[in-house]
Design an enzyme around this catalytic site. Structure first.
Site, PDB file in Angstrom:
ATOM      1  N   LYS A  24       0.842  -1.210   0.000  1.00 35.35           N
ATOM      2  CA  LYS A  24       0.000   0.000   0.000  1.00 35.35           C
ATOM      3  C   LYS A  24       0.867   1.246   0.000  1.00 35.35           C
ATOM      4  CE  LYS A  24      -4.557  -0.821   1.580  1.00 35.35           C
ATOM      5  NZ  LYS A  24      -5.503  -1.031   2.612  1.00 35.35           N
ATOM      6  N   ARG A  25       1.904   1.196   0.806  1.00 34.97           N
ATOM      7  CA  ARG A  25       2.806   2.330   0.958  1.00 34.97           C
ATOM      8  C   ARG A  25       3.518   2.632  -0.371  1.00 34.97           C
ATOM      9  NH1 ARG A  25       6.536   3.888   5.075  1.00 34.97           N
ATOM     10  NH2 ARG A  25       7.652   5.683   4.211  1.00 34.97           N
TER      11      ARG A  25
END
Ligand code: GLU
Length: 497
Positions: free
Chosen positions: A259-260
C-alpha cells in the site's frame, strides 16, 4: 472457448473497499471486451457483503473509473437490469435460500463452534505444521438436532461440507485441468453468524442467477476454485468458464506492491489507481492499450490498439498466465502514441484543463494554434504546460545566465539580441516563411552558430531553453510581443555588465 456467435455475459464484481487499481481495471477491460465482441452483456456487480471493509465513496469512484476508461456496463446497480439487484447487500435472502438448499442436500451444515474452540484447533494444527482447517466437530450433528439448536437461537455459521474422499478436476482457461484431492479442501464458511453470505456462496449464486458465462477474475481465487466448482455442482448448475488472470508485479518485477509503495508512486508522476491517471496527463485510450497488453497479446509485434480494435481482436486463448510487471515507461510510450493519434482539435480540448489548473487562461483559438506544434513533443498532457505555458503568460521569466549564449559574454549576447531585434522589427510579418530567411542571413553575417543566435532569441521570447519550434512560436505570440520580450532581454543583458 467462446465463439464470436455465442453472446457472453461477463461481470466485473469489485468490492467497494478501496480505489480501483490497475488489476481491477484490467479485469473489467477483459470482461468488457469479451461481452462486446460477442454481442453479449457487461455487468457491474458490487460485492459489498463485507460490511466492515466498506469504504464510503468507493462505489462511486469505481464507476467513475470505469466510465473514464470507456467501459460502460449494460447492467448494474445504478441502471438496473433483468437480473438485479446488482448489489450483494440487497440480495441477502437469495443467498439464504441457496444455503438452505445446500443444507437440505447434505452439502452444507450448521456449525456452532465457538471462536475459542476454532482458535485452539488452529494453534494445534499450526504447531503440528498442518494446514489450518476446520476440524469437523459439527459436520456430523444430526440435521434435526442442528435445526433444533438453530431454532433455539444458538449462535451459528453455515459451512460447506467438502467431500473427504476422492478428487475434483476443475478447468481454468489459461491453465487447463487442475485436479485436487477433496480432503485438502476446507469446510469454508458460506454464511456468517450475522446471516450474511460470504463471497464463496454469494458470488456463485449470483453468477448462476445472472447467467454469467465467463468468470474472469484475479488468480488469488485459484486456490478456492475447487470449492466454487463443488458449490456449483452441488446445486446442479452448469459452471461458467473460469478465467484466472495473471498477477501484477511491481515495476522491479519482484513481488506485489505494498500500500505504501503504491501511494509513494505519485511522487514520480505515476500511480496504480485509475483515479490518478487523468490528473497525471494520461489518456484513457493509452491506459486501456497498456493494461490490455499486460497479460494478453494479439501477436508478437502489434502494440497500438484502440478500444474498438481490442473489441475486435481480443481472445481468451491469447491470455498469458505468467505474472506481468507494471512498466510505466511503456505507459509513457503508449500515451505518446495515443496523443499523436488525436485530432488537433481533440488534443487541444484535452490539454486545456491543464493550462487552467496551472492558473493560466487558455483561449481556444490560441490553443488550437499551439496544439499542432506541441502534439509531437509531449508524452503526457501535463507536459504541455511545461513547454507551452509561456504562450499564456503576460511576461516570461528571463535570466541573464540563460540569455547568454555559449562562448559569448552577456554584452556580446546583448549585441546579438539587438541585431535580432533590428531584423525582426523590419519583417512585415512574423511568420516562419517571412521571418526565418533574414534571421538565417543574420546568423551567417555574424559568423555565429544558429544554436547561439536562436538560443538567445528563444530564451528571450519563451523564457525557456527548450521550447516548441521557435518561428512557429513567434508567429503565435505575434510581432509586437516578440519585440517587447526581445527589448526586455536586451535591457537585462546590458545591465549585467
Ligand atoms: N469481489 C471480488 C474481489 O473484489 C470479486 C472476485 C470475482 O471477480 O469473482 O476480489
Amino acid at each position: 472457448m467462446s465463439s464470436n456467435f455465442t453472446p457472453a455475459r461477463v461481470r466485473f464484481a469489485p468490492s467497494p473497499t478501496g480505489h480501483l487499481h490497475l488489476g481491477g481495471a484490467r479485469t473489467a477491460l477483459y470482461d468488457y471486451l469479451l461481452a462486446k465482441q460477442t454481442g453479449g452483456q457487461f455487468i457491474l456487480r458490487i460485492e459489498d457483503t463485507d460490511r466492515k471493509r466498506l469504504v464510503p465513496g468507493a462505489e462511486e469512484e469505481l464507476m467513475n473509473g470505469l466510465r473514464w476508461l470507456g467501459l460502460q456496463w449494460d447492467e448494474g446497480p445504478d441502471i438496473g437490469g433483468p437480473y438485479g439487484p446488482y448489489r450483494q447487500s440487497e440480495r441477502k435472502e437469495i443467498y439464504q435460500e441457496y444455503a438452505q438448499k445446500l443444507i437440505e442436500t447434505g452439502h452444507a451444515f450448521y456449525c456452532f463452534c465457538s471462536p475459542e474452540h476454532l482458535e485452539k484447533v488452529r494453534t494445534e494444527q499450526q504447531k503440528n505444521k498442518q494446514i489450518p482447517h476446520y476440524d469437523g466437530t459439527c459436520r456430523n450433528i444430526a440435521p434435526e438436532e442442528a435445526l433444533r439448536r438453530v431454532q433455539a437461537g444458538e449462535k451459528h455459521v453455515i459451512r460447506f461440507k467438502a467431500p473427504r474422499e476422492g478428487s475434483i478436476t476443475v478447468k481454468d482457461t489459461l491453465r487447463g485441468d487442475i485436479t485436487v484431492e477433496n480432503r485438502t479442501i476446507d469446510d469454508y464458511i458460506l454464511v456468517k453468524s450475522d446471516g450474511l453470505a460470504l463471497y464463496h456462496l454469494a458470488a456463485m449464486v449470483d453468477d448462476h442467477l445472472m447467467k454469467i458465462t465467463h468468470v474472469i477474475r484475479g488468480s488469488e481465487w485459484l486456490p478456492t476454485l475447487p470449492l466454487h466448482c463443488h458449490i456449483h455442482r452441488a446445486l446442479g448448475w452448469q459452471e461458467p468458464e473460469w478465467v484466472h488472470l495473471s498477477v501484477f508485479l511491481k515495476p522491479t518485477g519482484k513481488g506485489k506492491m505494498s500500500k505504501r509503495e503504491a501511494a509513494d508512486l505519485i511522487k514520480d508522476g505515476h500511480s496504480i489507481f485509475v483515479k490518478d491517471f487523468d490528473g497525471l496527463g494520461y489518456l484513457p485510450e493509452a491506459v486501456v492499450n497498456w493494461i490490455a497488453l499486460m497479460g494478453w497479446s494479439f501477436d508478437d509485434h502489434t502494440e497500438f490498439f484502440s478500444l474498438n480494435d481490442l473489441v475486435e481482436k481480443f481472445s481468451l486463448n491469447r491470455l498469458n498466465p505468467s505474472p506481468a510487471a507494471i512498466n510505466f515507461t511503456k505507459l509513457d510510450h503508449f500515451n505518446g502514441l495515443h496523443i499523436r493519434n488525436l485530432s488537433v482539435e481533440e488534443f487541444s480540448r484535452r490539454i486545456k484543463p491543464f493550462f487552467s489548473s496551472a492558473g493560466l487562461n487558455p483561449d481556444d483559438s490560441k490553443l488550437l494554434k499551439i496544439a499542432p506544434i506541441i502534439q509531437e513533443r509531449v508524452a503526457t498532457l501535463d507536459e504541455s504546460v511545461d513547454i507551452a505555458g509561456f504562450f499564456f503568460r503576460p511576461t516570461v521569466e528571463q535570466k541573464v545566465e540563460d540569455l547568454t549564449a555559449k562562448g559569448l559574454t552577456a554584452a556580446q549576447s546583448a549585441d546579438v539580441a539587438r541585431k535580432c531585434l533590428t531584423v525582426l522589427e523590419a519583417v512585415p510579418e512574423m511568420t516562419l516563411e517571412v521571418a526565418e530567411p533574414p534571421m538565417r542571413n543574420l546568423v551567417e553575417e555574424l559568423g555565429l552558430s544558429a544554436g547561439q543566435v536562436f538560443g538567445i532569441l528563444r530564451t528571450a521570447v519563451t523564457g525557456q531553453k527548450v521550447s516548441p519550434p521557435l518561428f512557429e512560436s513567434m508567429e503565435i505570440i505575434g510581432k509586437e510581443e516578440v519585440v517587447n520580450r526581445l527589448k526586455s532581454a536586451i535591457n537585462l543583458l546590458a545591465q549585467a555588465d
